[in-house]
Design a protein around this motif. Structure first.
Motif, PDB file in Angstrom:
ATOM      1  N   SER A  14      -7.815   4.044   4.701  1.00  0.00           N
ATOM      2  CA  SER A  14      -8.165   5.444   4.985  1.00  0.00           C
ATOM      3  C   SER A  14      -9.670   5.646   4.944  1.00  0.00           C
ATOM      4  O   SER A  14     -10.257   6.279   5.829  1.00  0.00           O
ATOM      5  CB  SER A  14      -7.486   6.371   3.971  1.00  0.00           C
ATOM      6  OG  SER A  14      -6.087   6.246   4.047  1.00  0.00           O
ATOM      7  N   ALA A  17     -11.326   4.056   7.933  1.00  0.00           N
ATOM      8  CA  ALA A  17     -11.212   4.898   9.132  1.00  0.00           C
ATOM      9  C   ALA A  17     -12.275   5.994   9.117  1.00  0.00           C
ATOM     10  O   ALA A  17     -12.938   6.251  10.126  1.00  0.00           O
ATOM     11  CB  ALA A  17      -9.815   5.505   9.219  1.00  0.00           C
ATOM     12  N   ALA A  98     -13.600  -0.076  16.310  1.00  0.00           N
ATOM     13  CA  ALA A  98     -12.848  -0.297  15.068  1.00  0.00           C
ATOM     14  C   ALA A  98     -11.654  -1.240  15.248  1.00  0.00           C
ATOM     15  O   ALA A  98     -11.474  -2.138  14.431  1.00  0.00           O
ATOM     16  CB  ALA A  98     -12.415   1.037  14.465  1.00  0.00           C
TER      17      ALA A  98
END
Length: 141
Positions: A14, A17, A98
């Protein structure tokens, strides 16, 4: 729950991200290497604060030479990774950079088997292959 490696791994994902999103915005008007330096300074301060507040400090002489060597190598690899990642974010879309960066998952699986003697089942290898395929589909097409 906080004693589970899965909890911390999902928390890490998380934050990773958010790192991509925040970095893409932040690197927009800044040189990517300078952006990496700023990020590194913040991380150093936060990590030092956590160690100080939680009382986890230990004398450097208590750390083995082998641990120093591999922690240093890890730091060098992390720095190189961050410099490359921020340069990629400067040049490309976060939604494409990413996933390609996450090919590191595939490489960790391969390196874990080759260098650490870890074993993966056929189902595990299928997962590694799917991660590779998904990363490439997101980044290339």
């Amino acid at each position: 729950m906080t004693q589970s490696w899965q909890f911390w791994a999902l928390l890490s994902a998380s934050f990773a991200a958010l790192t991509a999103i925040f970095a893409k915005i932040g690197v927009g008007s800044v040189n990517s290497d300078l952006a990496t330096l700023v990020r590194t300074g913040v991380i150093l301060l936060v990590a030092a604060g956590i160690v100080a507040v939680t009382g986890q400090w230990q004398r450097p002489t208590e750390i083995s030479g082998r641990a120093w060597l591999f922690l240093t190598l890890s730091g060098v690899a992390t720095g190189a990774s961050w410099l490359a990642y921020f340069r990629a974010l400067k040049l490309g879309d976060a939604a494409r950079v990413a996933p390609l960066d996450k090919l590191s998952i595939v490489l960790v699986a391969l390196f874990g088997v080759l260098f650490l003697g870890e074993k993966l089942s056929l189902v595990n290898w299928l997962g590694v292959g799917l991660i590779a395929a998904g990363a490439l589909l997101l980044a290339v097409f």
